[in-house]
Design an enzyme around this catalytic site. Structure first.
Site, PDB file in Angstrom:
ATOM      1  N   ASP A  28     -50.189   8.317 -17.476  1.00 50.24           N
ATOM      2  CA  ASP A  28     -50.596   9.174 -16.530  1.00 50.24           C
ATOM      3  C   ASP A  28     -51.177   7.915 -15.221  1.00 50.24           C
ATOM      4  O   ASP A  28     -51.731   7.654 -14.998  1.00 50.24           O
ATOM      5  CB  ASP A  28     -51.857   9.871 -17.361  1.00 50.24           C
ATOM      6  CG  ASP A  28     -52.006  11.046 -16.857  1.00 50.24           C
ATOM      7  OD1 ASP A  28     -52.403  11.028 -16.007  1.00 50.24           O
ATOM      8  OD2 ASP A  28     -51.887  12.004 -17.492  1.00 50.24           O
ATOM      9  N   ASN A  84     -52.173  20.165 -24.400  1.00 50.47           N
ATOM     10  CA  ASN A  84     -52.630  21.269 -24.089  1.00 50.47           C
ATOM     11  C   ASN A  84     -51.548  22.580 -23.939  1.00 50.47           C
ATOM     12  O   ASN A  84     -50.844  22.048 -23.001  1.00 50.47           O
ATOM     13  CB  ASN A  84     -53.485  20.849 -22.920  1.00 50.47           C
ATOM     14  CG  ASN A  84     -54.181  19.668 -22.963  1.00 50.47           C
ATOM     15  OD1 ASN A  84     -55.164  20.032 -23.604  1.00 50.47           O
ATOM     16  ND2 ASN A  84     -54.844  18.751 -21.828  1.00 50.47           N
ATOM     17  N   GLN A  91     -53.934  22.774 -19.944  1.00 52.10           N
ATOM     18  CA  GLN A  91     -52.696  22.783 -19.270  1.00 52.10           C
ATOM     19  C   GLN A  91     -52.628  22.787 -17.862  1.00 52.10           C
ATOM     20  O   GLN A  91     -52.750  23.729 -17.639  1.00 52.10           O
ATOM     21  CB  GLN A  91     -52.092  23.083 -19.977  1.00 52.10           C
ATOM     22  CG  GLN A  91     -50.098  22.840 -19.410  1.00 52.10           C
ATOM     23  CD  GLN A  91     -49.162  23.514 -20.622  1.00 52.10           C
ATOM     24  OE1 GLN A  91     -49.361  24.409 -21.272  1.00 52.10           O
ATOM     25  NE2 GLN A  91     -48.278  22.868 -19.967  1.00 52.10           N
ATOM     26  N   HIS A  97     -46.341  18.201 -22.483  1.00 41.17           N
ATOM     27  CA  HIS A  97     -45.985  16.973 -22.119  1.00 41.17           C
ATOM     28  C   HIS A  97     -47.445  16.476 -23.852  1.00 41.17           C
ATOM     29  O   HIS A  97     -47.692  17.357 -23.701  1.00 41.17           O
ATOM     30  CB  HIS A  97     -46.652  16.570 -21.683  1.00 41.17           C
ATOM     31  CG  HIS A  97     -47.384  16.943 -20.627  1.00 41.17           C
ATOM     32  ND1 HIS A  97     -47.471  18.541 -20.470  1.00 41.17           N
ATOM     33  CD2 HIS A  97     -48.920  17.095 -21.017  1.00 41.17           C
ATOM     34  CE1 HIS A  97     -48.772  18.547 -19.154  1.00 41.17           C
ATOM     35  NE2 HIS A  97     -49.892  17.728 -19.755  1.00 41.17           N
ATOM     36  N   PHE A  98     -47.238  15.379 -24.367  1.00 42.08           N
ATOM     37  CA  PHE A  98     -48.235  15.049 -25.342  1.00 42.08           C
ATOM     38  C   PHE A  98     -48.742  13.513 -24.457  1.00 42.08           C
ATOM     39  O   PHE A  98     -48.299  13.143 -24.069  1.00 42.08           O
ATOM     40  CB  PHE A  98     -47.489  14.397 -26.537  1.00 42.08           C
ATOM     41  CG  PHE A  98     -46.379  14.967 -27.282  1.00 42.08           C
ATOM     42  CD1 PHE A  98     -47.623  16.342 -28.096  1.00 42.08           C
ATOM     43  CD2 PHE A  98     -46.011  15.544 -27.842  1.00 42.08           C
ATOM     44  CE1 PHE A  98     -47.341  17.098 -29.199  1.00 42.08           C
ATOM     45  CE2 PHE A  98     -45.167  16.952 -27.907  1.00 42.08           C
ATOM     46  CZ  PHE A  98     -46.101  17.432 -29.193  1.00 42.08           C
ATOM     47  N   HIS A  99     -49.817  13.886 -24.657  1.00 42.47           N
ATOM     48  CA  HIS A  99     -51.061  12.562 -24.109  1.00 42.47           C
ATOM     49  C   HIS A  99     -50.839  12.034 -25.346  1.00 42.47           C
ATOM     50  O   HIS A  99     -50.860  12.279 -26.522  1.00 42.47           O
ATOM     51  CB  HIS A  99     -52.284  13.230 -23.726  1.00 42.47           C
ATOM     52  CG  HIS A  99     -52.409  14.351 -23.068  1.00 42.47           C
ATOM     53  ND1 HIS A  99     -52.498  13.744 -21.406  1.00 42.47           N
ATOM     54  CD2 HIS A  99     -51.789  15.324 -22.394  1.00 42.47           C
ATOM     55  CE1 HIS A  99     -52.911  14.503 -20.163  1.00 42.47           C
ATOM     56  NE2 HIS A  99     -52.491  15.760 -21.385  1.00 42.47           N
TER      57      HIS A  99
END
Ligand code: 5GP
Ligand code: ZN
Length: 132
Positions: A28, A84, A91, A97-99
């Site tokens: 990120d 999110n 979001q 997407h996954f964090h």
């Protein structure tokens, strides 16, 4: 136009952590903690609710594998895995997407707090409502 599609297609550079035929993981840009990583499918889906089962299953598998690698190799005692879904939930990029956010201490950059409200909810009714 979608910024994560551009990253998946290599039109925008990223710090790539992992890649296979279906998905891509990269750092990120705004590191909440050291090693904050995003896992995305290469194909565009706006959010997890739009994504097919097979892709979600693959994303979950890769997210778990990377969460283990990140926590082990960056010496993080734990991590938060977050998704999110839609603007109301925070979001900002409309490509699922996954964090993976490795955690190093209570003051490390992420504040994740559940604040239950104490309304007298009818739990049985909630289960009925959820199941239609
Ligand atoms: P969301 O709020 O949608 O769950 O998370 C989107 C994340 O994407 C944010 O944490 C943001 O920092 C990250 N992000 C937005 N644009 C870029 C970009 O161009 N490159 C990278 N690596 N991350 C981005
Ligand atoms: Zn996209």
């Amino acid at each position: 136009m979608c910024i994560f599609c551009d990253i998946a297609e290599g039109k925008i550079p990223s710090y790539k952590v992992y890649e296979d035929d279906v998905c891509l993981a990269f750092l990120d840009l705004a590191q909440v903690t050291r090693g904050h990583t995003l896992v995305i499918p290469k194909k565009h889906f706006a959010n997890i609710l739009e994504c097919d089962d097979e892709t979600v299953a693959h994303l979950a598998k890769v997210t778990r594998m990377l969460a283990k690698k990140i926590t082990d190799n960056l010496q993080a005692p734990g991590c938060n895995i977050l998704n999110n879904t839609n603007e109301i939930a925070g979001q900002s990029v409309m490509h699922v997407h996954f964090h993976i956010i490795p955690r190093y201490g209570s003051d490390d950059g992420l504040i994740a707090e559940f604040r239950p409200n104490h309304e007298p909810y009818d739990m049985e009714q909630i289960v009925k409502d959820i199941n239609g």
